[in-house]
Motif scaffolding. Structure first.
Motif, mmCIF file in Angstrom:
data_model
loop_
_atom_site.group_PDB
_atom_site.id
_atom_site.type_symbol
_atom_site.label_atom_id
_atom_site.label_comp_id
_atom_site.label_asym_id
_atom_site.label_seq_id
_atom_site.Cartn_x
_atom_site.Cartn_y
_atom_site.Cartn_z
ATOM 1 N N LYS A 250 -5.879 -3.738 4.631
ATOM 2 C CA LYS A 250 -5.842 -3.817 3.216
ATOM 3 C C LYS A 250 -6.232 -2.419 2.733
ATOM 4 C CE LYS A 250 -10.611 -5.495 2.017
ATOM 5 N NZ LYS A 250 -11.351 -6.350 1.099
ATOM 6 N N GLU A 251 -6.194 -2.022 1.359
ATOM 7 C CA GLU A 251 -6.686 -0.877 0.732
ATOM 8 C C GLU A 251 -8.144 -1.230 0.444
ATOM 9 O OE1 GLU A 251 -5.267 2.075 0.397
ATOM 10 O OE2 GLU A 251 -3.536 1.439 1.424
ATOM 11 N N ALA A 252 -8.844 -0.306 1.134
ATOM 12 C CA ALA A 252 -10.339 -0.662 0.737
ATOM 13 C C ALA A 252 -11.009 -0.187 -0.647
ATOM 14 C CB ALA A 252 -11.364 0.389 1.799
ATOM 15 N N SER A 253 -12.034 -1.112 -0.897
ATOM 16 C CA SER A 253 -12.609 -0.947 -2.214
ATOM 17 C C SER A 253 -13.496 0.402 -2.411
ATOM 18 C CB SER A 253 -13.228 -2.119 -2.772
ATOM 19 O OG SER A 253 -14.422 -2.254 -1.631
ATOM 20 N N THR A 264 -7.126 12.515 12.277
ATOM 21 C CA THR A 264 -5.748 12.365 12.777
ATOM 22 C C THR A 264 -5.542 11.431 13.863
ATOM 23 O OG1 THR A 264 -6.327 14.146 14.363
ATOM 24 C CG2 THR A 264 -5.301 14.809 12.073
ATOM 25 N N ARG A 265 -6.594 10.622 14.124
ATOM 26 C CA ARG A 265 -6.707 9.798 15.252
ATOM 27 C C ARG A 265 -5.978 8.304 14.856
ATOM 28 N NH1 ARG A 265 -11.570 10.881 14.527
ATOM 29 N NH2 ARG A 265 -12.149 8.470 13.896
ATOM 30 N N LEU A 266 -6.002 8.081 13.674
ATOM 31 C CA LEU A 266 -5.421 6.865 13.189
ATOM 32 C C LEU A 266 -4.080 6.951 12.484
ATOM 33 C CD1 LEU A 266 -8.664 5.219 11.922
ATOM 34 C CD2 LEU A 266 -7.613 4.477 13.896
ATOM 35 N N GLN A 267 -3.165 6.263 12.968
ATOM 36 C CA GLN A 267 -1.867 6.453 12.291
ATOM 37 C C GLN A 267 -1.559 5.107 11.655
ATOM 38 O OE1 GLN A 267 -0.510 9.278 11.812
ATOM 39 N NE2 GLN A 267 -1.971 10.247 12.958
ATOM 40 N N GLY A 268 -0.492 5.134 10.627
ATOM 41 C CA GLY A 268 -0.008 3.861 10.331
ATOM 42 C C GLY A 268 -0.975 2.821 9.645
ATOM 43 N N HIS A 269 -0.901 1.422 10.041
ATOM 44 C CA HIS A 269 -1.873 0.529 9.418
ATOM 45 C C HIS A 269 -3.124 0.636 9.814
ATOM 46 C CE1 HIS A 269 -2.599 -2.033 12.924
ATOM 47 N NE2 HIS A 269 -1.305 -1.727 13.203
ATOM 48 N N TRP A 270 -3.493 1.452 11.073
ATOM 49 C CA TRP A 270 -4.943 1.462 11.434
ATOM 50 C C TRP A 270 -5.486 2.420 10.470
ATOM 51 C CZ3 TRP A 270 -6.399 -1.322 15.301
ATOM 52 C CH2 TRP A 270 -5.276 -1.849 16.169
ATOM 53 N N ARG A 271 -5.033 3.111 9.668
ATOM 54 C CA ARG A 271 -5.711 3.935 8.584
ATOM 55 C C ARG A 271 -6.460 3.064 7.774
ATOM 56 N NH1 ARG A 271 -5.236 9.247 9.377
ATOM 57 N NH2 ARG A 271 -5.846 9.747 7.166
ATOM 58 N N ARG A 272 -6.022 2.110 7.344
ATOM 59 C CA ARG A 272 -6.860 0.948 6.457
ATOM 60 C C ARG A 272 -6.995 -0.428 7.251
ATOM 61 N NH1 ARG A 272 -2.475 -2.158 4.060
ATOM 62 N NH2 ARG A 272 -0.808 -1.613 4.585
ATOM 63 N N THR A 273 -7.140 -0.609 8.405
ATOM 64 C CA THR A 273 -7.316 -1.811 9.191
ATOM 65 C C THR A 273 -9.006 -1.774 9.429
ATOM 66 O OG1 THR A 273 -5.236 -2.338 10.039
ATOM 67 C CG2 THR A 273 -7.079 -3.295 11.230
ATOM 68 N N THR A 274 -9.686 -2.702 9.296
ATOM 69 C CA THR A 274 -10.817 -3.082 9.667
ATOM 70 C C THR A 274 -10.948 -4.015 10.916
ATOM 71 O OG1 THR A 274 -11.937 -2.830 7.279
ATOM 72 C CG2 THR A 274 -13.173 -4.042 9.039
ATOM 73 N N ALA A 275 -11.823 -3.726 11.977
ATOM 74 C CA ALA A 275 -11.952 -4.465 12.925
ATOM 75 C C ALA A 275 -13.590 -5.044 13.023
ATOM 76 C CB ALA A 275 -11.873 -3.902 14.609
#
Length: 383
Positions: A250-253, A264-275
């Motif tokens: 999701k878009e973070a608060s 530049t490591r994270l692309q696509g959905h990874w740029r807003r995914t929390t594990a």
């Protein structure tokens, strides 16, 4: 009229009930039996079959940046310390003096020698005895015969792991599947910026399970992160033998919840995914593209748990001029969230003691809890 069940005090009876519970398919899974959280006999089996044999995280390697830096902890009843030695290597030792068996070091700090606070026996950073007042007058004493017992110590993704099990596979191999899953984040380079220790009045597994599922976020955290938490944004795949996990995309608060523009490591959905990672038995990590926070648990009886609580930033945010402001905002929020979690897990611990307490069905978002129960069922009482 409800029937009040007879209390179960035998640890192996609790194991049997847990295993029977875990035979259900996930679609009909139930939470663990109450005695799993309240039985001293079951905890004794956990200590023997889990804590004395598994890899346990004790902290972040970046916290020991300089030679002589150390941190302390315990593996079951064994006090240990981890330090960076004179050659810059991380090493772990028994934290018990070889004279009259006092604990040597407390907390965190930096030392040039390890000095016993009782009689001043002192040791070098490689564990060898360097000095012992007046002991040269004792004919039977030989300084060279004294060296602190070493404890296995390895690192994974910037975390320090220790174990008393000489036969445990290397921690890198143990967590190889998780390394592949989270590789895009580059967690090894995240920098710890705060660390605290707390004790809560609950069973360690109740707190672990609370972390593993996000089903509780909208309600328990309705005054903080709940309004930003949508159940449909959560994905809970089946876990693996050494860990479970789930994703929230999701878009973070908070600005630091998404990837920094310089990342530049994270692309696509990874740029807003929390594990959200639960590494068995007691290492719990929330890993976002911009920051991380963690809990490391140590039971102090069935009703108390010692917590190492820390967190920090991804390298791009560490270098950001607003890093201190970002971290202050995050820490304030985490403190509020932890206060809510504490109320929740302490209420559960009171509840599991009730004579009429009965485990109910798990939700689709509590797959990690099901996997955790099966992990325990496979190990506790197996020897």
């Amino acid at each position: 009229m409800a029937v009040i069940p007879t209390p179960t005090t035998n640890g192996l009876d609790v194991v049997r009930h847990l295993r029977e519970n875990c035979e259900r398919p996930f679609e009909d899974a139930h939470s663990m039996p109450p005695a799993v959280y309240t039985s001293e006999a079951f905890l004794a089996l956990e200590r023997r079959d889990v804590f004395r044999s598994e890899w346990l995280c004790i902290g972040r390697a970046s916290a020991l940046a300089n030679n002589g830096d150390y941190l302390t902890g315990t593996i079951d009843d064994q006090p240990i310390f981890v330090l960076r030695d004179a050659n810059g290597e991380l090493r772990a030792f028994s934290n018990v003096c070889l004279h009259r068996m006092s604990v040597l070091l407390e907390g965190r700090g930096n030392v040039r020698r390890i000095v016993c606070p009782y009689h001043a026996w002192n040791y070098t950073l490689d564990g060898a005895l360097a000095g012992a007042p007046l002991m040269d007058r004792q004919a039977g004493f030989c300084k060279e015969h004294y060296k602190l017992p070493a404890v296995r110590c390895e690192t994974w993704q910037g975390w320090i792991y220790v174990t008393l099990n000489a036969d445990a596979p290397p921690v890198d191999a143990h967590l190889a599947d998780l390394t592949k899953l989270i590789e895009p984040y580059g967690m090894s380079d995240y920098v710890e910026t705060f660390h605290e220790e707390h004790v809560w009045d609950t069973n360690w597994k109740i707190l672990a399970e609370n972390f593993m599922e996000s089903y509780h976020l909208p309600m328990l955290h309705r005054a903080t992160v709940g309004p930003h938490s949508k159940l449909e944004e959560m994905e809970c795949p089946p876990g693996l033998p050494a860990f479970n996990y789930h994703w929230i995309t999701k878009e973070a608060s908070l600005p630091i919840g998404n990837a920094h523009p310089a990342n530049t490591r994270l692309q696509g959905h990874w740029r807003r995914t929390t594990a959200l990672l639960a590494i068995y038995p007691t290492h719990l990590i929330t890993l976002t593209p911009g920051y991380f926070w963690y809990l490391i648990l140590q039971p102090q009886g069935v009703g108390r748990v010692h917590i190492r609580f820390g967190g920090g930033l991804a390298p791009e945010f560490i270098d950001d001029p607003k890093a201190a402001d970002y971290m202050a905002t995050l820490k304030t929020l985490l403190d509020e969230v932890n206060a809510e979690d504490r109320r929740g897990v302490e209420a559960v611990f009171r509840g599991v003691h009730a004579p009429l307490a009965k485990p109910g069905n798990l939700s689709p978002l509590e797959r990690p809890n099901y996997d955790f129960a099966r992990y325990l069922a496979a190990r506790v009482g197996a020897t």
